[in-house]
Design an enzyme around this catalytic site. Structure first.
Site, PDB file in Angstrom:
ATOM      1  N   VAL A  66      42.280  26.450  54.995  1.00 36.95           N
ATOM      2  CA  VAL A  66      43.284  26.891  55.981  1.00 36.95           C
ATOM      3  C   VAL A  66      43.095  26.156  57.317  1.00 36.95           C
ATOM      4  O   VAL A  66      44.065  25.654  57.908  1.00 36.95           O
ATOM      5  CB  VAL A  66      43.228  28.426  56.180  1.00 36.95           C
ATOM      6  CG1 VAL A  66      44.286  28.872  57.181  1.00 36.95           C
ATOM      7  CG2 VAL A  66      43.424  29.149  54.857  1.00 36.95           C
TER       8      VAL A  66
ATOM      9  N   LYS B 126      42.836  39.056  55.840  1.00 40.56           N
ATOM     10  CA  LYS B 126      43.371  40.396  55.481  1.00 40.56           C
ATOM     11  C   LYS B 126      42.280  41.439  55.313  1.00 40.56           C
ATOM     12  O   LYS B 126      42.488  42.614  55.612  1.00 40.56           O
ATOM     13  CB  LYS B 126      44.240  40.341  54.231  1.00 40.56           C
ATOM     14  CG  LYS B 126      43.619  39.638  53.058  1.00 40.56           C
ATOM     15  CD  LYS B 126      44.138  38.249  52.985  1.00 40.56           C
ATOM     16  CE  LYS B 126      43.280  37.350  52.147  1.00 40.56           C
ATOM     17  NZ  LYS B 126      43.804  35.998  52.072  1.00 40.56           N
TER      18      LYS B 126
ATOM     19  N   VAL C 102      49.084  38.316  55.241  1.00 42.91           N
ATOM     20  CA  VAL C 102      49.843  38.853  54.096  1.00 42.91           C
ATOM     21  C   VAL C 102      50.914  37.849  53.664  1.00 42.91           C
ATOM     22  O   VAL C 102      51.712  37.390  54.486  1.00 42.91           O
ATOM     23  CB  VAL C 102      50.529  40.198  54.448  1.00 42.91           C
ATOM     24  CG1 VAL C 102      51.241  40.768  53.227  1.00 42.91           C
ATOM     25  CG2 VAL C 102      49.527  41.211  54.984  1.00 42.91           C
TER      26      VAL C 102
ATOM     27  N   GLY D 244      50.980  34.703  52.619  1.00 41.48           N
ATOM     28  CA  GLY D 244      50.953  33.274  52.968  1.00 41.48           C
ATOM     29  C   GLY D 244      52.045  32.882  53.938  1.00 41.48           C
ATOM     30  O   GLY D 244      52.102  33.370  55.071  1.00 41.48           O
TER      31      GLY D 244
ATOM     32  N   ILE E  80      55.247  33.486  53.961  1.00 45.39           N
ATOM     33  CA  ILE E  80      56.421  34.355  54.145  1.00 45.39           C
ATOM     34  C   ILE E  80      56.228  35.193  55.415  1.00 45.39           C
ATOM     35  O   ILE E  80      55.207  35.876  55.544  1.00 45.39           O
ATOM     36  CB  ILE E  80      56.594  35.321  52.947  1.00 45.39           C
ATOM     37  CG1 ILE E  80      56.669  34.549  51.635  1.00 45.39           C
ATOM     38  CG2 ILE E  80      57.823  36.203  53.141  1.00 45.39           C
ATOM     39  CD1 ILE E  80      56.675  35.440  50.394  1.00 45.39           C
TER      40      ILE E  80
ATOM     41  N   GLY F 144      42.959  25.581  45.846  1.00 46.86           N
ATOM     42  CA  GLY F 144      42.747  26.245  47.145  1.00 46.86           C
ATOM     43  C   GLY F 144      43.504  27.542  47.308  1.00 46.86           C
ATOM     44  O   GLY F 144      43.736  27.995  48.427  1.00 46.86           O
TER      45      GLY F 144
ATOM     46  N   LYS G 136      46.293  43.657  51.406  1.00 47.80           N
ATOM     47  CA  LYS G 136      47.609  43.281  51.940  1.00 47.80           C
ATOM     48  C   LYS G 136      48.568  44.482  51.869  1.00 47.80           C
ATOM     49  O   LYS G 136      49.356  44.711  52.798  1.00 47.80           O
ATOM     50  CB  LYS G 136      48.164  42.094  51.157  1.00 47.80           C
ATOM     51  CG  LYS G 136      47.349  40.813  51.385  1.00 47.80           C
ATOM     52  CD  LYS G 136      47.717  39.750  50.365  1.00 47.80           C
ATOM     53  CE  LYS G 136      46.972  38.455  50.608  1.00 47.80           C
ATOM     54  NZ  LYS G 136      47.091  37.505  49.491  1.00 47.80           N
TER      55      LYS G 136
END
Ligand code: HSE
Length: 429
Positions: free
Chosen positions: A14, A105, A132, A134, A136, A186, A204
């Site tokens: 990330v 999370k 939560v 990714g 979206i 990943g 989440k």
């Protein structure tokens, strides 16, 4: 032009994606928002690890304390994951007056009240869109886009790794091979048992329920079952009956104003919207009491999806800092959205049940007899011909009270002809 200084803790999948996005879109951000970003400090576990992005070696440290205490850092990005030391570092950063952006999370779900209180006390905020689903913007949707609604239900796929594994299993790949591929790409957590055991989706779901209903739902209030007990035979039986198995988080306001929250493998119709969500994608249906159904779809795991959400948070944070409105930004504000957690044993649902039994007379009648005794009505029953001594019998039920099904399963598992613990998954039409 205002320049914001970033301190990054964690330069793994990330963290690298965030640096890449800032490098790729830096000039766009400058022209659109009038901000520039500079990385002031980066904490990594090992200075000599091979990296996906280039970062000036002089900015690197192995001591994350240097990031949270850095006098010039405006925004701390906590991208290391896990509970500790992430919790302590985030609290220190907030106490130092920094704005924090996190993708973690577990941290928000387990320590949300403590962390939001620390942010409030220090007139700062923690941003957590990436925690939560990714890429979206589901937290923004609950905070902003759907704020005119009472939320009746949130239903969907919240773990990209599990959805990727289930998609691979539909093509005949083994669970172990699919998980290894998810790790290579990943998608998976550092500890992948959190993904396949359902804990990640449980965290989440707890976060979404807490935001939707204005009260904190702890992990004790979320019933979690993962995909780790699932076998290829379940995927095949489901397919033959017109379903796909998905790991579904189900958050539902009950008639007595309580909230039931669970995560479990669920058979959904192949042709449904949720059944069409494949690979590492997430799909979430939110039903609002004014808008009705909304559906959110997008990549739910991986470098680019997660860093998209993190960088959006960085931009939101920058705008709030620049306009001196950071303390107006929604963190977690309690409100009267429901009367606590529901007892899940009272939930009514259809179920898929797989029992491995000895292939001999009266076996089916003993199982169906127990189901009947517990008011479980059978919609279909399948046993494929086999030359093995033990064979799987798959039963799809009509709607039944969860408590009654659980009691029936307990009695069935005690039958001497039953060869292993029966598996049950929810079924939705
Ligand atoms: N391991 C998580 C998933 C990453 O697979 O969904 C995104 O939170």
């Amino acid at each position: 032009m205002k320049k914001f200084k970033l301190g990054i803790i964690g330069l793994g999948t990330v963290g690298s994606g965030v640096v890449e996005c800032l490098q790729k879109n830096g000039s766009l951000f400058t022209s659109r928002y009038g901000f520039d970003y500079e990385i002031a400090k980066v904490a990594v576990r090992n200075l000599n690890s091979k990296r996906l992005v280039e970062v000036d070696q002089s900015l690197m440290t192995t001591d994350p304390q240097e990031v949270v205490d850095h006098a010039e850092v405006d925004i701390v990005l906590e991208l290391m994951g896990g509970e500790e030391p992430a919790r302590t570092l985030v609290l220190q950063a907030l106490n130092n007056g920094k704005v924090v952006v996190t993708a973690n999370k577990a941290l928000i779900a387990e320590y949300g009240p403590e962390i939001f209180a620390a942010a409030e006390e220090n007139n700062t905020r923690i941003f957590f869109e990436a925690s939560v689903a990714g890429g979206i913007p589901i937290i923004k949707a609950l905070h902003e886009g759907l704020s005119s609604n009472g939320i009746d239900s949130i239903h969907g796929i919240l773990n990209g790794t599990c959805n990727f594994i289930l998609s691979c299993m539909e093509n005949g790949e083994s669970f172990a091979d699919a998980l290894a591929e998810a790790q290579r790409l990943g998608y998976a957590e550092a500890d992948p048992t959190l993904d396949v055991g359902g804990g990640d989706a449980g965290h989440k779901a707890a976060i979404l329920a807490s935001l939707a209903y204005g009260q904190w739902f702890t992990k004790e209030t979320v019933s979690v079952k993962g995909i780790d007990k699932l076998e290829l035979t379940d995927v095949e039986f489901a397919r033959d009956a017109g379903y796909r198995i998905k790991l579904i988080a189900n958050i539902l306001k009950t008639v007595d104003n309580k909230v039931s929250i669970d995560v479990q493998p669920t058979l959904v119709p192949q042709q449904s919207m949720i059944g069409s969500v494949m690979d590492a994608y997430n799909g979430i249906k939110i039903h609002g009491n004014t808008v009705g159904d909304t559906f959110f779809y997008g990549q739910g795991a991986g470098k680019d999806a997660t860093s998209s959400a993190v960088v959006t948070d960085i931009i939101d944070a920058s705008q709030a800092i620049a306009s001196e409105t950071i303390s107006n930004y929604p963190g977690f504000k309690p409100f009267d959205g429901a009367d606590g957690a529901a007892d899940l044993s009272s939930v009514v649902s259809r179920f898929y049940l797989r029992v491995v039994v000895e292939d001999s007379p009266k076996v089916l009648s003993s199982i169906t007899g127990i189901l009947g005794d517990h008011n479980v009505s059978i919609a279909s029953i399948t046993q494929k011909e086999s030359h093995e001594k033990a064979v799987p019998v798959v039963i799809l039920t009509h709607e039944v009270l969860t408590k009654e099904l659980e009691e029936a399963i307990k009695a069935i598992s005690e039958l001497p002809v039953v060869k292993s613990q029966p598996h049950t998954f929810r079924l939705e039409d």
